[in-house]
Design a protein around this motif. Structure first.
Motif, mmCIF file in Angstrom:
data_model
loop_
_atom_site.group_PDB
_atom_site.id
_atom_site.type_symbol
_atom_site.label_atom_id
_atom_site.label_comp_id
_atom_site.label_asym_id
_atom_site.label_seq_id
_atom_site.Cartn_x
_atom_site.Cartn_y
_atom_site.Cartn_z
ATOM 1 N N THR A 283 56.763 49.877 35.999
ATOM 2 C CA THR A 283 55.389 49.298 37.132
ATOM 3 C C THR A 283 54.222 49.295 36.662
ATOM 4 O O THR A 283 53.713 49.684 36.365
ATOM 5 C CB THR A 283 55.730 49.778 38.667
ATOM 6 N N ILE A 284 53.719 47.685 36.885
ATOM 7 C CA ILE A 284 52.825 47.269 36.383
ATOM 8 C C ILE A 284 52.684 46.612 37.157
ATOM 9 O O ILE A 284 52.872 45.447 37.419
ATOM 10 C CB ILE A 284 52.307 45.746 34.715
ATOM 11 N N LYS A 285 50.927 46.140 37.677
ATOM 12 C CA LYS A 285 50.600 46.348 39.072
ATOM 13 C C LYS A 285 49.364 45.029 38.933
ATOM 14 O O LYS A 285 47.998 46.236 38.111
ATOM 15 C CB LYS A 285 50.548 46.960 40.777
ATOM 16 N N ILE A 286 48.846 44.517 38.968
ATOM 17 C CA ILE A 286 47.441 43.637 38.597
ATOM 18 C C ILE A 286 46.839 43.146 40.443
ATOM 19 O O ILE A 286 47.746 42.896 40.649
ATOM 20 C CB ILE A 286 47.631 42.084 37.812
ATOM 21 N N GLU A 287 45.942 43.789 40.717
ATOM 22 C CA GLU A 287 45.006 43.365 41.742
ATOM 23 C C GLU A 287 43.352 42.866 41.433
ATOM 24 O O GLU A 287 43.100 43.905 40.886
ATOM 25 C CB GLU A 287 44.860 44.899 42.506
ATOM 26 N N PHE A 288 43.190 41.991 41.858
ATOM 27 C CA PHE A 288 41.755 41.683 41.434
ATOM 28 C C PHE A 288 40.994 42.149 43.236
ATOM 29 O O PHE A 288 41.166 42.705 43.851
ATOM 30 C CB PHE A 288 42.160 40.113 42.043
ATOM 31 N N GLU A 289 40.083 41.866 42.378
ATOM 32 C CA GLU A 289 38.730 42.580 43.424
ATOM 33 C C GLU A 289 38.529 41.812 44.528
ATOM 34 O O GLU A 289 38.236 41.783 45.693
ATOM 35 C CB GLU A 289 37.415 42.836 42.802
ATOM 36 N N THR A 290 38.645 40.153 45.019
ATOM 37 C CA THR A 290 38.665 39.546 45.431
ATOM 38 C C THR A 290 40.094 39.852 46.932
ATOM 39 O O THR A 290 39.941 38.495 47.901
ATOM 40 C CB THR A 290 39.197 38.520 44.929
ATOM 41 N N LYS A 291 41.095 40.445 46.144
ATOM 42 C CA LYS A 291 42.221 40.806 47.048
ATOM 43 C C LYS A 291 43.500 39.451 47.344
ATOM 44 O O LYS A 291 44.178 39.008 48.112
ATOM 45 C CB LYS A 291 41.955 41.197 48.303
ATOM 46 N N GLN A 292 42.652 38.736 46.523
ATOM 47 C CA GLN A 292 43.453 37.540 46.630
ATOM 48 C C GLN A 292 44.923 37.260 45.032
ATOM 49 O O GLN A 292 44.730 37.799 44.483
ATOM 50 C CB GLN A 292 42.844 36.030 46.389
ATOM 51 N N SER A 293 45.977 36.267 46.379
ATOM 52 C CA SER A 293 46.414 36.028 44.402
ATOM 53 C C SER A 293 46.647 34.899 43.618
ATOM 54 O O SER A 293 47.673 34.493 43.262
ATOM 55 C CB SER A 293 48.207 36.432 45.064
ATOM 56 N N PHE A 294 45.375 34.654 43.660
ATOM 57 C CA PHE A 294 44.732 33.425 42.750
ATOM 58 C C PHE A 294 44.049 33.690 41.929
ATOM 59 O O PHE A 294 43.075 34.484 42.206
ATOM 60 C CB PHE A 294 45.221 32.444 43.476
ATOM 61 N N LEU A 295 43.241 33.111 41.653
ATOM 62 C CA LEU A 295 42.189 33.092 40.323
ATOM 63 C C LEU A 295 41.098 31.738 40.166
ATOM 64 O O LEU A 295 41.961 30.478 40.549
ATOM 65 C CB LEU A 295 41.969 33.449 39.103
ATOM 66 N N GLU A 296 39.658 31.955 40.896
ATOM 67 C CA GLU A 296 39.472 30.177 40.582
ATOM 68 C C GLU A 296 38.800 29.659 39.413
ATOM 69 O O GLU A 296 38.116 30.529 38.796
ATOM 70 C CB GLU A 296 37.878 30.505 41.936
ATOM 71 N N LEU A 297 38.684 28.824 38.580
ATOM 72 C CA LEU A 297 38.505 28.118 38.026
ATOM 73 C C LEU A 297 36.737 28.270 38.070
ATOM 74 O O LEU A 297 36.090 27.986 38.853
ATOM 75 C CB LEU A 297 38.340 26.845 37.711
ATOM 76 N N ASN A 298 35.761 28.607 36.283
ATOM 77 C CA ASN A 298 35.240 29.232 36.035
ATOM 78 C C ASN A 298 34.399 29.743 36.946
ATOM 79 O O ASN A 298 33.510 30.279 37.174
ATOM 80 C CB ASN A 298 34.071 27.667 36.279
ATOM 81 N N LYS A 299 35.237 30.877 37.351
ATOM 82 C CA LYS A 299 34.340 32.940 38.291
ATOM 83 C C LYS A 299 34.816 33.605 37.786
ATOM 84 O O LYS A 299 36.811 33.397 37.181
ATOM 85 C CB LYS A 299 35.202 31.837 39.680
ATOM 86 N N ASN A 300 33.980 34.636 37.168
ATOM 87 C CA ASN A 300 34.026 35.530 36.493
ATOM 88 C C ASN A 300 35.073 36.109 37.707
ATOM 89 O O ASN A 300 34.511 36.559 38.948
ATOM 90 C CB ASN A 300 32.582 36.475 36.114
ATOM 91 N N THR A 301 36.088 37.363 37.900
ATOM 92 C CA THR A 301 36.629 38.225 38.683
ATOM 93 C C THR A 301 37.649 39.444 38.214
ATOM 94 O O THR A 301 37.752 39.123 36.166
ATOM 95 C CB THR A 301 38.028 36.875 38.968
ATOM 96 N N LYS A 302 37.132 40.444 38.931
ATOM 97 C CA LYS A 302 37.663 41.993 38.284
ATOM 98 C C LYS A 302 39.163 42.438 38.690
ATOM 99 O O LYS A 302 38.957 41.662 39.609
ATOM 100 C CB LYS A 302 36.464 42.823 38.102
ATOM 101 N N PHE A 303 39.275 43.101 37.807
ATOM 102 C CA PHE A 303 40.593 43.657 38.244
ATOM 103 C C PHE A 303 40.949 44.499 37.656
ATOM 104 O O PHE A 303 40.749 44.803 36.519
ATOM 105 C CB PHE A 303 41.942 42.312 37.985
ATOM 106 N N ILE A 304 42.477 44.881 38.114
ATOM 107 C CA ILE A 304 42.702 46.326 38.058
ATOM 108 C C ILE A 304 44.025 46.268 37.271
ATOM 109 O O ILE A 304 45.057 45.729 37.817
ATOM 110 C CB ILE A 304 42.303 47.640 38.844
ATOM 111 N N VAL A 305 44.902 46.449 36.422
ATOM 112 C CA VAL A 305 45.641 46.689 35.295
ATOM 113 C C VAL A 305 46.509 48.321 35.843
ATOM 114 O O VAL A 305 45.932 49.391 35.559
ATOM 115 C CB VAL A 305 45.996 46.253 34.614
ATOM 116 N N SER A 306 47.295 48.352 36.868
ATOM 117 C CA SER A 306 47.422 50.285 36.723
ATOM 118 C C SER A 306 48.633 49.557 36.326
ATOM 119 O O SER A 306 49.957 49.257 36.629
ATOM 120 C CB SER A 306 48.111 50.417 38.640
#
Length: 122
Positions: free
Chosen positions: A34-57
């Motif tokens: 299993t590969i899972k991506i979790e954004f710190e924003t808790k959303q399932s999308f990214l925002e244009l021109n905004k830095n977003t941290k995430f964890i790949v587990s």
């Protein structure tokens, strides 16, 4: 009449099963891996021109043999054997048809495998 009812059940349950498998575009399963991506924003999308941290587990995958590829992705580090932290800054050049593509390369024994996560951008 039986054929119509059978067709109805096939369409209904086929749609239900398909939707159940595609409920989260941020989790990929391949057998027991299993590969899972979790954004710190808790959303399932990214925002244009905004830095977003995430964890790949990962589960049942060697993290040392795993790599991530995508425009604007930086690997920030890892503190254990099951996940690593990254950040991404998506710009206009990284968006294709309203989505950002993130490629993960991993190994199943000695077989190299790849999965592309397609993530909506708003």
């Amino acid at each position: 009449m039986k054929k119509i009812i059978s067709l109805f059940y096939l369409l209904f349950f086929g749609t239900f099963i398909t939707n159940a498998q595609n409920t989260n575009n941020l989790i990929f399963k391949d057998g027991n891996q299993t590969i899972k991506i979790e954004f710190e924003t808790k959303q399932s999308f990214l925002e244009l021109n905004k830095n977003t941290k995430f964890i790949v587990s990962v589960e049942n995958i060697e993290l040392q043999k795993t790599s991530i590829i995508g425009r604007g992705i930086r690997i920030l580090g890892s503190n254990n054997k099951t996940d690593f932290e990254c950040s991404v800054l998506v710009d206009e050049n990284g968006v294709e048809n309203g989505n950002f593509k993130m490629r993960l390369i991993y190994y199943d024994k000695d077989e190299r495998k790849t999965h592309v996560f397609t993530i909506p951008v708003k």
